[in-house]
Design a protein around this motif. Structure first.
Motif, PDB file in Angstrom:
ATOM      1  N   LYS A   1       0.852  -1.186   0.000  1.00  0.00           N
ATOM      2  CA  LYS A   1       0.000   0.000   0.000  1.00  0.00           C
ATOM      3  C   LYS A   1       0.885   1.232   0.000  1.00  0.00           C
ATOM      4  N   LEU A   2       0.438   2.268  -0.717  1.00  0.00           N
ATOM      5  CA  LEU A   2       1.160   3.533  -0.770  1.00  0.00           C
ATOM      6  C   LEU A   2       0.229   4.661  -0.369  1.00  0.00           C
ATOM      7  N   VAL A   3       0.770   5.650   0.315  1.00  0.00           N
ATOM      8  CA  VAL A   3       0.004   6.841   0.664  1.00  0.00           C
ATOM      9  C   VAL A   3       0.816   8.072   0.284  1.00  0.00           C
ATOM     10  N   VAL A   4       0.093   9.149   0.045  1.00  0.00           N
ATOM     11  CA  VAL A   4       0.714  10.444  -0.235  1.00  0.00           C
ATOM     12  C   VAL A   4      -0.139  11.508   0.446  1.00  0.00           C
ATOM     13  N   GLN A   5       0.500  12.535   0.985  1.00  0.00           N
ATOM     14  CA  GLN A   5      -0.218  13.621   1.646  1.00  0.00           C
ATOM     15  C   GLN A   5       0.152  14.936   0.980  1.00  0.00           C
ATOM     16  N   MET A   6      -0.814  15.852   0.941  1.00  0.00           N
ATOM     17  CA  MET A   6      -0.533  17.211   0.463  1.00  0.00           C
ATOM     18  C   MET A   6      -1.637  18.139   0.920  1.00  0.00           C
ATOM     19  N   THR A   7      -1.375  19.435   0.839  1.00  0.00           N
ATOM     20  CA  THR A   7      -2.422  20.383   1.199  1.00  0.00           C
ATOM     21  C   THR A   7      -3.508  20.333   0.131  1.00  0.00           C
ATOM     22  N   VAL A   8      -4.738  20.612   0.528  1.00  0.00           N
ATOM     23  CA  VAL A   8      -5.873  20.431  -0.378  1.00  0.00           C
ATOM     24  C   VAL A   8      -5.817  21.358  -1.589  1.00  0.00           C
ATOM     25  N   ASP A   9      -5.070  22.450  -1.510  1.00  0.00           N
ATOM     26  CA  ASP A   9      -4.997  23.371  -2.644  1.00  0.00           C
ATOM     27  C   ASP A   9      -3.949  22.958  -3.681  1.00  0.00           C
ATOM     28  N   GLN A  10      -3.224  21.885  -3.439  1.00  0.00           N
ATOM     29  CA  GLN A  10      -2.242  21.407  -4.405  1.00  0.00           C
ATOM     30  C   GLN A  10      -2.942  20.498  -5.423  1.00  0.00           C
ATOM     31  N   THR A  11      -3.851  21.108  -6.167  1.00  0.00           N
ATOM     32  CA  THR A  11      -4.726  20.359  -7.067  1.00  0.00           C
ATOM     33  C   THR A  11      -3.973  19.659  -8.195  1.00  0.00           C
TER      34      THR A  11
ATOM     35  N   ASP B   1      -5.511  22.406   5.725  1.00  0.00           N
ATOM     36  CA  ASP B   1      -5.991  21.025   5.691  1.00  0.00           C
ATOM     37  C   ASP B   1      -5.042  20.172   4.847  1.00  0.00           C
ATOM     38  N   ILE B   2      -4.916  18.917   5.223  1.00  0.00           N
ATOM     39  CA  ILE B   2      -4.103  17.942   4.484  1.00  0.00           C
ATOM     40  C   ILE B   2      -5.026  16.839   3.974  1.00  0.00           C
ATOM     41  N   VAL B   3      -4.863  16.471   2.708  1.00  0.00           N
ATOM     42  CA  VAL B   3      -5.587  15.338   2.158  1.00  0.00           C
ATOM     43  C   VAL B   3      -4.616  14.155   2.090  1.00  0.00           C
ATOM     44  N   VAL B   4      -5.108  12.981   2.454  1.00  0.00           N
ATOM     45  CA  VAL B   4      -4.318  11.752   2.380  1.00  0.00           C
ATOM     46  C   VAL B   4      -4.911  10.897   1.272  1.00  0.00           C
ATOM     47  N   LEU B   5      -4.083  10.566   0.298  1.00  0.00           N
ATOM     48  CA  LEU B   5      -4.489   9.696  -0.811  1.00  0.00           C
ATOM     49  C   LEU B   5      -3.817   8.343  -0.615  1.00  0.00           C
ATOM     50  N   GLY B   6      -4.517   7.283  -0.963  1.00  0.00           N
ATOM     51  CA  GLY B   6      -3.960   5.942  -0.816  1.00  0.00           C
ATOM     52  C   GLY B   6      -4.098   5.127  -2.085  1.00  0.00           C
ATOM     53  N   HIS B   7      -3.225   4.153  -2.220  1.00  0.00           N
ATOM     54  CA  HIS B   7      -3.251   3.233  -3.365  1.00  0.00           C
ATOM     55  C   HIS B   7      -2.978   1.835  -2.821  1.00  0.00           C
TER      56      HIS B   7
END
Length: 198
Positions: A133-143, A173-179
């Motif tokens: 599994k992989l995750v990545v985080q970034m601020t929500v405005d980094q579209t 805010d930070i969004v966490v995306l996962g794969h």
């Protein structure tokens, strides 16, 4: 490094405006990476646990690379560092199967394919490490960054409200995306396409 034996470096990639070279980061890159990091807008680094523009933080980063806890790949153009992708994993945690991708790109090369090329390379590097599994985080405005990782199959898993503070004290805010790489691999193998991932 045994975890990266399936990927060889240096590696060259053609982008919209020329070409990039990728190589694994090591102690000899410390000064060049520090110069690169110090030019990055602070907002671009808010998702990182520490400010990589500080020399002591960068020295600790190099030590973690030497210890094998972090693998970083640098993107260079004309000998200058223009991006860095990192895979962080903790084999002694409860999540040894999970890796976190962290990526930063120089502002003067955005929009010409550096981000996409570096995210592809960092993703491939993470896959070569056998992570499930992989995750990545970034601020929500980094579209733009969010779109790049969604294109690789990452999906939003969490929103961490007011999770980081910038230098002025404003929260973001930070969004966490996962794969779920293991699940995708299993589905592809079921369809007879195991080579499509990895």
């Amino acid at each position: 490094m045994s975890s990266t034996e399936r990927r060889s470096y240096p590696r060259h990639v053609v982008i919209d405006d020329g070409d990039l070279e990728f190589h694994l980061m090591g102690p000899a890159d410390e000064a060049a990476v520090l110069a690169f990091a110090q030019k990055l807008p602070v907002h671009d680094m808010l998702f990182l646990p520490r400010n990589i523009g500080e020399a002591k933080v960068l020295s600790a980063w190099i030590k973690e690379i030497e210890r094998g806890a972090i693998v970083s790949v640098l993107a260079t153009r004309g000998g200058a560092v223009v991006g860095c992708g990192t895979v962080v994993r903790d084999p002694f945690s409860w999540s040894p199967h999970v890796g976190e991708i962290r990526m930063v790109i120089s502002t003067d090369v955005r929009g010409i394919g550096v981000g996409r090329a570096l995210s592809n390379e960092t993703f491939a590097l993470a896959l070569s490490m056998g992570l499930e599994k992989l995750v990545v985080q970034m601020t929500v405005d980094q579209t733009g960054g969010i779109a790049i990782f969604e294109g690789l199959g990452f999906r939003a898993e969490a929103l961490l409200r007011d999770h980081v503070k910038d230098l002025s004290g404003k929260t973001h805010d930070i969004v966490v995306l996962g794969h779920n790489v293991a699940q995708v691999r299993a589905q592809l193998e079921a369809y007879g396409l195991p080579e499509a991932v990895g």
